[in-house]
Design an enzyme around this catalytic site. Structure first.
Site, PDB file in Angstrom:
ATOM      1  N   THR A   1       0.854  -1.190   0.000  1.00 27.38           N
ATOM      2  CA  THR A   1       0.000   0.000   0.000  1.00 27.38           C
ATOM      3  C   THR A   1       0.888   1.236   0.000  1.00 27.38           C
ATOM      4  O   THR A   1       2.071   1.177   0.349  1.00 27.38           O
ATOM      5  CB  THR A   1      -0.921   0.030   1.248  1.00 27.38           C
ATOM      6  OG1 THR A   1      -0.118  -0.031   2.417  1.00 27.38           O
ATOM      7  CG2 THR A   1      -1.907  -1.126   1.233  1.00 27.38           C
ATOM      8  N   CYS A   2       0.293   2.337  -0.390  1.00 27.05           N
ATOM      9  CA  CYS A   2       0.989   3.616  -0.415  1.00 27.05           C
ATOM     10  C   CYS A   2       1.421   3.974   1.012  1.00 27.05           C
ATOM     11  O   CYS A   2       0.642   3.753   1.942  1.00 27.05           O
ATOM     12  CB  CYS A   2       0.058   4.676  -0.987  1.00 27.05           C
ATOM     13  SG  CYS A   2       0.893   6.236  -1.329  1.00 27.05           S
ATOM     14  N   PRO A   3       2.592   4.475   1.246  1.00 35.53           N
ATOM     15  CA  PRO A   3       3.606   4.913   0.297  1.00 35.53           C
ATOM     16  C   PRO A   3       4.604   3.816  -0.090  1.00 35.53           C
ATOM     17  O   PRO A   3       5.529   4.076  -0.845  1.00 35.53           O
ATOM     18  CB  PRO A   3       4.321   6.024   1.046  1.00 35.53           C
ATOM     19  CG  PRO A   3       4.307   5.571   2.467  1.00 35.53           C
ATOM     20  CD  PRO A   3       2.973   4.866   2.624  1.00 35.53           C
ATOM     21  N   MET A   4       4.431   2.598   0.403  1.00 34.01           N
ATOM     22  CA  MET A   4       5.408   1.536   0.133  1.00 34.01           C
ATOM     23  C   MET A   4       5.460   1.148  -1.337  1.00 34.01           C
ATOM     24  O   MET A   4       6.488   0.648  -1.806  1.00 34.01           O
ATOM     25  CB  MET A   4       5.121   0.312   0.996  1.00 34.01           C
ATOM     26  CG  MET A   4       5.451   0.521   2.463  1.00 34.01           C
ATOM     27  SD  MET A   4       7.118   1.161   2.760  1.00 34.01           S
ATOM     28  CE  MET A   4       8.132  -0.167   2.160  1.00 34.01           C
TER      29      MET A   4
END
Length: 86
Positions: A22-25
Site C-alpha cells: 500500500t501507499c507509500p510503500m
C-alpha cells in the site's frame, strides 16, 4: 511509449511485485529497485489498485525515469515498464 499489443515484446532487466503493498510503500519499493539498477535498464513493476496505478508512474517520471509502457494484464493486475533515468 509502446503501443498496445507490443507489451509482450518488451524485455526487462529486473521485476518487482508490489500487488500486496500500500501507499507509500508502493513507490518506496519501486524507487529502491530503480536505485539498484544502472541508467537505461528497464524495471517491470506489477501492481494492483487505483492508487499505485496513478501514483507510481507519475512519481517515477518526476524522479527522472521514463515510462515505456503500461498495460492491464487481467484480474486487476497492471504491468508497468520503467526505464531508469541517468
Amino acid at each position: 511509449m509502446i503501443s498496445s499489443g507490443e507489451e509482450e515484446l518488451l524485455d526487462y532487466d529486473s521485476r518487482i511485485d508490489i500487488t500486496r503493498d500500500t501507499c507509500p510503500m508502493t513507490f518506496v519499493r519501486t524507487r529502491l529497485a530503480l536505485d539498484r539498477m544502472a541508467p537505461g535498464q528497464v524495471l517491470l513493476v506489477e501492481m494492483r489498485g487505483a492508487e499505485p496505478v496513478r501514483n507510481v508512474p507519475r512519481t517515477a517520471v518526476e524522479q527522472g525515469h521514463e515510462v515505456l509502457s503500461q498495460d492491464e494484464a487481467g484480474d486487476g493486475l497492471v504491468r508497468l515498464w520503467l526505464r531508469r533515468g541517468g
